[in-house]
Design a protein around this motif. Structure first.
Motif, PDB file in Angstrom:
ATOM      1  N   GLU A 138       0.839  -1.196   0.000  1.00 48.88           N
ATOM      2  CA  GLU A 138       0.000   0.000   0.000  1.00 48.88           C
ATOM      3  C   GLU A 138       0.875   1.249   0.000  1.00 48.88           C
ATOM      4  N   HIS A 139       0.572   2.180  -0.912  1.00 41.51           N
ATOM      5  CA  HIS A 139       1.286   3.453  -0.915  1.00 41.51           C
ATOM      6  C   HIS A 139       0.311   4.563  -1.289  1.00 41.51           C
ATOM      7  N   VAL A 140       0.714   5.790  -1.073  1.00 43.72           N
ATOM      8  CA  VAL A 140      -0.161   6.948  -1.235  1.00 43.72           C
ATOM      9  C   VAL A 140       0.239   7.750  -2.468  1.00 43.72           C
ATOM     10  N   LEU A 141      -0.775   8.174  -3.246  1.00 39.27           N
ATOM     11  CA  LEU A 141      -0.544   9.096  -4.363  1.00 39.27           C
ATOM     12  C   LEU A 141      -0.628  10.521  -3.801  1.00 39.27           C
ATOM     13  N   HIS A 142       0.489  11.039  -3.365  1.00 40.15           N
ATOM     14  CA  HIS A 142       0.503  12.326  -2.675  1.00 40.15           C
ATOM     15  C   HIS A 142       0.126  13.483  -3.590  1.00 40.15           C
ATOM     16  N   PRO A 169      -5.894  10.623   2.208  1.00 41.49           N
ATOM     17  CA  PRO A 169      -4.953  10.202   1.174  1.00 41.49           C
ATOM     18  C   PRO A 169      -5.576   9.249   0.164  1.00 41.49           C
ATOM     19  N   VAL A 170      -5.032   9.271  -1.062  1.00 46.34           N
ATOM     20  CA  VAL A 170      -5.431   8.330  -2.095  1.00 46.34           C
ATOM     21  C   VAL A 170      -4.449   7.163  -2.070  1.00 46.34           C
ATOM     22  N   ARG A 171      -4.942   5.998  -1.677  1.00 42.55           N
ATOM     23  CA  ARG A 171      -4.079   4.839  -1.527  1.00 42.55           C
ATOM     24  C   ARG A 171      -4.192   3.896  -2.724  1.00 42.55           C
ATOM     25  N   VAL A 172      -3.054   3.371  -3.139  1.00 41.62           N
ATOM     26  CA  VAL A 172      -2.978   2.314  -4.152  1.00 41.62           C
ATOM     27  C   VAL A 172      -2.354   1.099  -3.486  1.00 41.62           C
ATOM     28  N   GLY A 173      -2.894  -0.090  -3.800  1.00 41.51           N
ATOM     29  CA  GLY A 173      -2.505  -1.275  -3.052  1.00 41.51           C
ATOM     30  C   GLY A 173      -3.331  -1.333  -1.775  1.00 41.51           C
ATOM     31  N   ASN A 174      -3.195  -2.398  -1.019  1.00 45.44           N
ATOM     32  CA  ASN A 174      -4.015  -2.510   0.188  1.00 45.44           C
ATOM     33  C   ASN A 174      -3.270  -3.301   1.260  1.00 45.44           C
ATOM     34  N   GLY A 175      -3.007  -2.601   2.377  1.00 48.00           N
ATOM     35  CA  GLY A 175      -2.287  -3.212   3.478  1.00 48.00           C
ATOM     36  C   GLY A 175      -3.033  -4.336   4.158  1.00 48.00           C
TER      37      GLY A 175
END
Length: 619
Positions: A339-343, A353-359
């Motif tokens: 999971e990471h954020v499109l800052h 935040p807009v997150r891509v992937g999922n923890g």
């Protein structure tokens, strides 16, 4: 940068509910009532976005097609029994209709050409229209160049190329293509956007003449109608049930058999909150429930395709090899979804935040074992039956569960407050073992039934002794620490599933008392909260809307406990919360607004389950 634009963000975004969904069983696009495509990932659901204005109105990218000047009225509907979306716009000079669809691979064809087709027709009068095609590749992070090609333009970035064929002249404006054209009554103009992975030596210009465009429309309609004709449902709520079935089919990745939870990422469960997740993956739970819903309607082919995907997935390193199942996987069965954020994106209405992937992929959620094995049990019972290899895979999965069912987990709601001993998780562990026993007995399949039955009964007694709060007269969200101690007084709508999975009779006094308590504490006008975050902190700031999945569970619980008229009223009320096309987001807010990813598979499968069960009861 994104934060500076958050002020007034609501004016730059259509409501989530003001969109329709189209797709080609590989990916999907959201089309707004204003004629704007605000979300499109290519070539797959989980690919980076090409159009992402749904999550950043300035830098996300879009494709707008609309009359020049004032539009007095907008309407949107699906061409009957299909996933072809029609957007009508009424102006002072006439009526125009935009027909949006993605052709599906025809039977016998080997190579799928991924095409996003937009045909605009002047239904009445003459109208001037304008189109702006503004892709922003790779979530708006990749630069691209635009150049003219025969009959259109080409957008090229380092990672992909998009070919746009148009029945009108397009001009290049910076990174975008724009065009303004007049459309006389009964005339049409076609646009075809094709991704580089499917662009071959043969151009798409053959589609730009009217007969070819009409045949493409008709063949796409024919595909959807032929698919829907396999449905066995003929009850009272046919329109809503079939729209839900068509939506679930749109969320299916046909080449692999995978079923994604939703086609979107980052849509907030609370405006301005942090509960913004990426749902473009295969949740074992969601897919298993979807399989159940499709089986109820007679779609055994989709069920078989998902079982095939599942078999391949379970033989991965964390599945068939004996480790715990992952909560979610990519379409390819990959368990690594960091999971990471499109800052650089502000998020829908400024809700980052807009997150891509999922923890959540790293969490342990024991309930998925019950949902998975129950779906396989149903497929084995109503389909052609599972293979020897599949049975061996299930036995390996069960072996791990028999040793670990009593450990704390994150639970169905994927809280980030640490592992707990969730009642629903135990319930679905019971389902997993019980369904394996049923399959073994019915088919004469090998298994240590004595051991299995012993564990099944231990789980049952634990739920009844440590999940039941005698003082409150309800089943609780979490088990007590020791037998004889009451659990915390926290309600959870997930326990409504108890009679649906045949753990308890719906007439059981404990279940009826729990239904009463949930109705008094978690339900408002048929809308159901999954739990009260104030009573049960989930590790996240803010609140959320009511959970539409739970609202349809509530309908079914009322029906099963004999409150048929109340169930029907609750179901009809839930239908009023759908958008204009019969689609649902994950949640419904305090003022009826749609929140969370859209449309969500879990909600539509629960609708199918509730409607078909209530229909059967009413005769």
């Amino acid at each position: 940068m994104a934060g500076d634009r958050a002020a007034g963000a609501g004016e730059r975004y259509l409501p989530i509910a003001d969109h329709g969904l189209i797709g080609d069983l590989r990916t999907a696009a959201l089309v707004g009532t204003d004629g704007r495509i605000n979300w499109f990932c290519a070539p797959r659901f989980d690919s980076p976005s090409v159009f992402g204005a749904l999550l950043d109105a300035e830098d996300g990218g879009y494709w707008h097609l609309s009359p020049v000047g004032a539009v007095t009225r907008r309407q949107q509907y699906y061409f009957p029994d299909t996933n072809i979306l029609i957007t009508r716009m009424l102006t002072e000079s006439g009526i125009v209709e935009i027909q949006d669809f993605m052709p599906v691979l025809a039977a016998g064809d080997r190579n799928h050409r991924q095409r996003l087709v937009r045909r605009v027709v002047s239904v009445r009068g003459g109208t001037r229209l304008r189109t702006v095609v503004a892709p922003r590749m790779n979530y708006g992070r990749d630069a691209h160049r635009v150049e003219h090609q025969p009959h259109g333009v080409r957008f090229t970035s380092a990672a992909m190329t998009l070919s746009l064929q148009a029945g009108t002249t397009l001009e290049i404006s910076g990174r975008d293509a724009v065009g303004t054209f007049d459309l006389a009554e009964s005339r049409s103009v076609l646009f075809v956007l094709e991704s580089a992975e499917t662009v071959g030596g043969e151009p798409a210009v053959d589609l730009l003449d009217a007969p070819a465009a009409e045949e493409l429309f008709r063949s796409t309609a024919r595909f959807w109608r032929q698919w829907l004709s396999r449905s066995t449902y003929t009850g009272r709520w046919r329109e809503m049930v079939h729209r839900s079935a068509l939506t679930l089919k749109l969320l299916t990745h046909e080449p692999s058999g995978a079923i994604v939870a939703a086609p979107t990422l980052g849509l907030p469960e609370q405006l301005g909150g942090e509960r913004n997740w990426d749902y473009r993956y295969v949740w074992i739970r969601d897919a298993a429930f979807s399989l159940h819903a499709l089986l109820r309607l007679g779609f055994t082919q989709e069920a078989g395709a998902f079982i095939g995907w599942l078999t391949r997935c379970l033989r991965g390193a964390r599945g068939g090899a004996g480790g715990p199942l992952r909560v979610l996987y990519s379409i390819d069965g990959d368990a690594g979804l960091p999971e990471h954020v499109l800052h650089h994106w502000e998020g829908y209405q400024g809700s980052g935040p807009v997150r891509v992937g999922n923890g959540a992929a790293e969490q342990l959620q024991l309930d998925i074992y019950g949902e998975l094995i129950d779906s396989v049990y149903l497929f084995d019972k109503y389909g052609p039956g599972i293979s020897h290899d599949s049975w061996m895979d299930l036995c390996a999965i069960l072996e791990w569960l028999l040793e670990h069912w009593d450990v704390p987990d994150a639970g169905i709601w994927e809280t980030r407050a640490g592992a707990q001993r969730h009642t629903y998780s135990r319930l679905m562990c019971w389902v997993a073992v019980e369904r394996m026993i049923r399959m073994a007995r019915r088919r004469g399949l090998p298994g240590d039934l004595v051991r299995w039955m012993s564990v099944r009964d231990r789980i049952y007694h634990q739920i009844m002794e440590q999940g039941w709060n005698e003082q409150d007269g309800t089943f609780a969200q979490r088990l007590s620490d020791e037998p004889g101690q009451p659990p915390e007084s926290i309600l959870d709508a997930s326990v409504l599933m108890m009679p649906m999975v045949k753990f308890l009779s719906p007439e059981d006094p404990r279940f009826r008392a729990t239904v009463k308590a949930i109705g008094e504490n978690l339900v408002t006008d048929s809308l159901v909260h999954r739990y009260d975050p104030k009573q049960s902190p989930d590790g996240l700031d803010g609140t959320e809307g009511t959970f539409s999945l739970c609202s349809f569970w509530w309908v079914e619980a009322l029906a099963r406990t004999g409150r048929t008229e109340e169930a029907r009223l609750a179901l009809e009320k839930m239908f009023t919360y759908a958008n204009h096309l019969g689609l649902y987001a994950e949640q419904i807010g305090m003022t009826g607004e749609h929140l969370g990813n859209f449309p969500q598979a879990l909600t539509h499968l629960a609708l199918i389950s509730a409607a078909t069960h209530l229909d059967a009861l009413m005769g």
